[in-house]
Design a protein around this motif. Structure first.
Motif, PDB file in Angstrom:
ATOM      1  N   VAL A   1     -12.368   5.651  21.857  1.00 17.22           N
ATOM      2  CA  VAL A   1     -11.869   4.415  22.465  1.00 17.22           C
ATOM      3  C   VAL A   1     -10.493   4.061  21.897  1.00 17.22           C
ATOM      4  O   VAL A   1      -9.596   3.672  22.629  1.00 17.22           O
TER       5      VAL A   1
ATOM      6  N   ARG B   1      -3.146   7.033  16.198  1.00 22.87           N
ATOM      7  CA  ARG B   1      -1.774   6.523  16.089  1.00 22.87           C
ATOM      8  C   ARG B   1      -1.342   6.708  14.639  1.00 22.87           C
ATOM      9  O   ARG B   1      -1.450   5.798  13.828  1.00 22.87           O
TER      10      ARG B   1
ATOM     11  N   ASN C   1      -0.116   0.497  23.791  1.00 23.89           N
ATOM     12  CA  ASN C   1      -1.387  -0.203  23.971  1.00 23.89           C
ATOM     13  C   ASN C   1      -1.872  -0.117  25.414  1.00 23.89           C
ATOM     14  O   ASN C   1      -1.071  -0.040  26.349  1.00 23.89           O
ATOM     15  N   ALA C   2      -3.168  -0.164  25.553  1.00 25.76           N
ATOM     16  CA  ALA C   2      -3.790  -0.193  26.886  1.00 25.76           C
ATOM     17  C   ALA C   2      -3.427  -1.507  27.564  1.00 25.76           C
ATOM     18  O   ALA C   2      -3.165  -2.516  26.887  1.00 25.76           O
ATOM     19  N   PRO C   3      -3.432  -1.542  28.898  1.00 22.06           N
ATOM     20  CA  PRO C   3      -3.114  -2.785  29.614  1.00 22.06           C
ATOM     21  C   PRO C   3      -3.980  -3.973  29.177  1.00 22.06           C
ATOM     22  O   PRO C   3      -3.490  -5.094  29.075  1.00 22.06           O
ATOM     23  N   SER C   4      -5.256  -3.717  28.885  1.00 24.22           N
ATOM     24  CA  SER C   4      -6.124  -4.813  28.444  1.00 24.22           C
ATOM     25  C   SER C   4      -5.675  -5.362  27.085  1.00 24.22           C
ATOM     26  O   SER C   4      -5.733  -6.573  26.840  1.00 24.22           O
ATOM     27  N   THR C   5      -5.193  -4.487  26.212  1.00 27.17           N
ATOM     28  CA  THR C   5      -4.700  -4.923  24.907  1.00 27.17           C
ATOM     29  C   THR C   5      -3.384  -5.674  25.062  1.00 27.17           C
ATOM     30  O   THR C   5      -3.157  -6.693  24.403  1.00 27.17           O
TER      31      THR C   5
ATOM     32  N   SER D   1       3.106  -4.376  24.147  1.00 27.46           N
ATOM     33  CA  SER D   1       2.693  -2.990  24.360  1.00 27.46           C
ATOM     34  C   SER D   1       2.862  -2.167  23.092  1.00 27.46           C
ATOM     35  O   SER D   1       2.497  -1.002  23.039  1.00 27.46           O
TER      36      SER D   1
END
Length: 155
Positions: A62, A66, A125-129, A136
């Motif tokens: 998930v 990084r 970052n994911a769009p939800s994050t 981002s």
């Protein structure tokens, strides 16, 4: 005419190099990262655990890897070699101790890692994050992780 030469001080230099070698054997490494017990985020999550998950990614996939330690440090290995080459003569001359030299290298390594976070670590970052935190740029929230990166000269 016969040329005569003499060399003196060789014993002193040999003894000094022996002392440096022994000191290096004692101070073998500089550890860079986020030590256990560094502290926790407001939600109670230990900063060191979050650092490990970010560095290696989560086991379930998930959270992507990084690397804010391994990759930037490898990318700057020539800089660390240059620092070593610049400082070791000072150790030989007694201007620095081995521990002081390794501390300077550790400080530079921690700084490289902190700068990498500030510059941005891939993947974004994911769009939800992004929606939740408004950025981002990964690893930039409170700055606690970046500020927790430090070094230890192993004695």
């Amino acid at each position: 005419m016969k040329l005569q030469t003499s060399v003196s001080g060789g014993d002193r230099l040999g003894n000094r190099l022996r002392q440096i070698r022994e000191s290096f054997e004692k101070n073998r490494s500089v550890l860079v990262g986020v030590p256990a017990g560094t502290g926790s985020y407001e939600d109670g999550a230990p900063i060191a655990v979050i650092a490990a998950v970010q560095e290696f990614g989560s086991a379930d996939g998930v959270v992507p890897e990084r690397s804010f330690l391994r990759v930037p440090l490898r990318q700057n290995v020539e800089d660390f070699r240059a620092i070593w080459r610049a400082l070791i003569p000072k150790v030989v001359r007694g201007e620095l101790t081995m521990h002081q030299m390794m501390s300077q290298i550790g400080a530079k390594a921690a700084s490289v890692s902190q700068e990498a976070i500030a510059a941005g670590i891939d993947p974004a970052n994911a769009p939800s994050t992004v929606a939740r935190k408004g950025s981002s740029k990964p690893l930039i929230d409170s700055g606690a992780l970046r500020q927790s990166i430090t070094y230890i000269v192993e004695d």
